[in-house]
Design a protein around this motif. Sequence first.
Motif, mmCIF file in Angstrom:
data_model
loop_
_atom_site.group_PDB
_atom_site.id
_atom_site.type_symbol
_atom_site.label_atom_id
_atom_site.label_comp_id
_atom_site.label_asym_id
_atom_site.label_seq_id
_atom_site.Cartn_x
_atom_site.Cartn_y
_atom_site.Cartn_z
ATOM 1 N N ARG A 1 0.809 -1.211 0.000
ATOM 2 C CA ARG A 1 0.000 0.000 0.000
ATOM 3 C C ARG A 1 0.845 1.264 0.000
ATOM 4 O O ARG A 1 0.331 2.362 0.216
ATOM 5 N N GLY A 2 2.133 1.092 -0.220
ATOM 6 C CA GLY A 2 3.011 2.244 -0.393
ATOM 7 C C GLY A 2 3.439 2.920 0.881
ATOM 8 O O GLY A 2 3.806 4.107 0.846
ATOM 9 N N ARG A 3 3.430 2.231 2.006
ATOM 10 C CA ARG A 3 3.865 2.830 3.267
ATOM 11 C C ARG A 3 5.378 2.761 3.370
ATOM 12 O O ARG A 3 5.975 1.685 3.315
ATOM 13 N N ARG A 4 5.990 3.902 3.553
ATOM 14 C CA ARG A 4 7.454 3.955 3.606
ATOM 15 C C ARG A 4 8.002 3.255 4.846
ATOM 16 O O ARG A 4 9.067 2.635 4.799
ATOM 17 N N TRP A 5 7.291 3.340 5.965
ATOM 18 C CA TRP A 5 7.775 2.692 7.181
ATOM 19 C C TRP A 5 7.785 1.169 7.035
ATOM 20 O O TRP A 5 8.564 0.497 7.715
ATOM 21 N N ALA A 6 6.922 0.642 6.179
ATOM 22 C CA ALA A 6 6.889 -0.804 5.976
ATOM 23 C C ALA A 6 8.170 -1.297 5.307
ATOM 24 O O ALA A 6 8.617 -2.427 5.560
ATOM 25 N N ARG A 7 8.763 -0.480 4.450
ATOM 26 C CA ARG A 7 10.029 -0.858 3.821
ATOM 27 C C ARG A 7 11.127 -0.981 4.877
ATOM 28 O O ARG A 7 11.918 -1.928 4.868
ATOM 29 N N ARG A 8 11.179 -0.004 5.793
ATOM 30 C CA ARG A 8 12.190 -0.061 6.855
ATOM 31 C C ARG A 8 11.937 -1.251 7.786
ATOM 32 O O ARG A 8 12.883 -1.900 8.249
ATOM 33 N N LEU A 9 10.662 -1.537 8.046
ATOM 34 C CA LEU A 9 10.344 -2.669 8.905
ATOM 35 C C LEU A 9 10.749 -3.991 8.257
ATOM 36 O O LEU A 9 11.264 -4.887 8.931
ATOM 37 N N LEU A 10 10.556 -4.115 6.947
ATOM 38 C CA LEU A 10 10.937 -5.352 6.270
ATOM 39 C C LEU A 10 12.451 -5.548 6.301
ATOM 40 O O LEU A 10 12.940 -6.674 6.476
ATOM 41 N N VAL A 11 13.211 -4.468 6.147
ATOM 42 C CA VAL A 11 14.673 -4.569 6.252
ATOM 43 C C VAL A 11 15.064 -5.020 7.658
ATOM 44 O O VAL A 11 15.948 -5.875 7.837
ATOM 45 N N THR A 12 14.391 -4.460 8.672
ATOM 46 C CA THR A 12 14.693 -4.840 10.054
ATOM 47 C C THR A 12 14.369 -6.312 10.302
ATOM 48 O O THR A 12 15.148 -7.034 10.946
ATOM 49 N N ILE A 13 13.227 -6.770 9.784
ATOM 50 C CA ILE A 13 12.853 -8.175 9.948
ATOM 51 C C ILE A 13 13.874 -9.080 9.263
ATOM 52 O O ILE A 13 14.295 -10.110 9.812
ATOM 53 N N THR A 14 14.295 -8.694 8.069
ATOM 54 C CA THR A 14 15.253 -9.507 7.326
ATOM 55 C C THR A 14 16.577 -9.630 8.070
ATOM 56 O O THR A 14 17.129 -10.735 8.226
ATOM 57 N N LEU A 15 17.090 -8.512 8.549
ATOM 58 C CA LEU A 15 18.361 -8.551 9.288
ATOM 59 C C LEU A 15 18.209 -9.328 10.595
ATOM 60 O O LEU A 15 19.123 -10.052 11.007
ATOM 61 N N GLY A 16 17.050 -9.185 11.244
ATOM 62 C CA GLY A 16 16.814 -9.932 12.479
ATOM 63 C C GLY A 16 16.751 -11.426 12.246
ATOM 64 O O GLY A 16 17.273 -12.222 13.046
ATOM 65 N N VAL A 17 16.105 -11.826 11.148
ATOM 66 C CA VAL A 17 16.019 -13.251 10.824
ATOM 67 C C VAL A 17 17.406 -13.825 10.575
ATOM 68 O O VAL A 17 17.741 -14.927 11.051
ATOM 69 N N LEU A 18 18.241 -13.094 9.842
ATOM 70 C CA LEU A 18 19.606 -13.575 9.590
ATOM 71 C C LEU A 18 20.417 -13.626 10.879
ATOM 72 O O LEU A 18 21.198 -14.559 11.101
ATOM 73 N N ALA A 19 20.232 -12.622 11.742
ATOM 74 C CA ALA A 19 20.995 -12.573 12.983
ATOM 75 C C ALA A 19 20.622 -13.703 13.931
ATOM 76 O O ALA A 19 21.453 -14.139 14.744
ATOM 77 N N VAL A 20 19.391 -14.189 13.845
ATOM 78 C CA VAL A 20 18.959 -15.294 14.711
ATOM 79 C C VAL A 20 19.271 -16.643 14.078
ATOM 80 O O VAL A 20 19.802 -17.552 14.723
ATOM 81 N N ASN A 21 18.947 -16.793 12.794
ATOM 82 C CA ASN A 21 18.997 -18.115 12.177
ATOM 83 C C ASN A 21 20.425 -18.592 11.914
ATOM 84 O O ASN A 21 20.757 -19.756 12.188
ATOM 85 N N LEU A 22 21.263 -17.720 11.372
ATOM 86 C CA LEU A 22 22.615 -18.158 11.005
ATOM 87 C C LEU A 22 23.443 -18.600 12.212
ATOM 88 O O LEU A 22 24.073 -19.665 12.173
ATOM 89 N N PRO A 23 23.487 -17.839 13.329
ATOM 90 C CA PRO A 23 24.251 -18.338 14.488
ATOM 91 C C PRO A 23 23.688 -19.630 15.069
ATOM 92 O O PRO A 23 24.455 -20.497 15.511
ATOM 93 N N LEU A 24 22.349 -19.776 15.071
ATOM 94 C CA LEU A 24 21.772 -21.002 15.605
ATOM 95 C C LEU A 24 22.103 -22.198 14.715
ATOM 96 O O LEU A 24 22.318 -23.311 15.207
#
Length: 300
Positions: free
Chosen positions: A223-246
């Motif tokens: 729906r074109g929300r700019r904050w959603a783009r930043r949130l998706l980047v945060t989710i992506t980095l968080g997923v990598l930070a959790v999954n790869l070390p585990l």
Amino acid sequence: MRTAAVTPPVRRPSAVRVLTTLLASTAAATVAVELLNWWYAPEQEFGLAVRTGWAMLRSLGFLVLIGQVNRGRAGARPFGLILAVTTVFAVGRLVVPRQGVPPLPGLVGFAVLTALCLAVVVLLYRSEAVAGHLVRHRKGLVVEGGTITWREVAPKRPQVTAWLLTSRVAAFTYSPLMLVPALVAGGAVLDGRLAVVPVVLAWFAAGIVVSYLVLFCTAFLLRGRRWARRLLVTITLGVLAVNLPLCWWLLGLDGLIRDGAPLLAAATLALYALHRAPTPPPSRPGETARPAPALPPRPR
């Protein structure tokens, strides 16, 4: 109240028919290669069974993609891209054994599957006939002027670019790509490592939470929300930070390569597609999103 007459079906272009044949062949090749890998595996342990089952489930994804292509859905292109990329990684991680040389039938099957996935992506993104066919949205009941019709419904959100759809589809793979190694790590519990039970349960719960976060985020992303783009980047980095070390800690280097590489590929594709998608202008207070343009009528 009257009901509109049903429009006659339109013959699909030859490139679309070739694409559906390739998708069916890729689904069959996925199952065949996984069965070969399982047959030649020196150790048919719990982790291999989980990874093999997940890879074979991708054949159902290709069958779903065939349905989307036949209906001319616009979302078939990003769905096909991420399905092809992650299938190559999911199958390729099982071809190479922990020790020794990969069996020749497995290598040949993987090469054939890779060629099929590449052909699917080329047709989806390089064929003008396929691009002209995949322009439709979902259908629904529309009441207009006292007449009930079953036709395409133009989405109320602004028109979405293909890159944005690609980023959304890639993000939807985060949850299963976290749940699979979490299930594999559950096999360590069966081997007597009871101390890692809380970590495995938290890992599994994090995979489920990520699915809801991505669903919430991408709904506003389209729906074109700019904050959603930043949130998706945060989710992506968080997923990598959790999954790869585990993966490294609980599954070792072998697990990091087999389970971390597909997730890293999906995250890279999601971030790259998000970078390529045009940034929407900042919304003004009280401004509503303009609906998408009306759909062109199908040729009779």
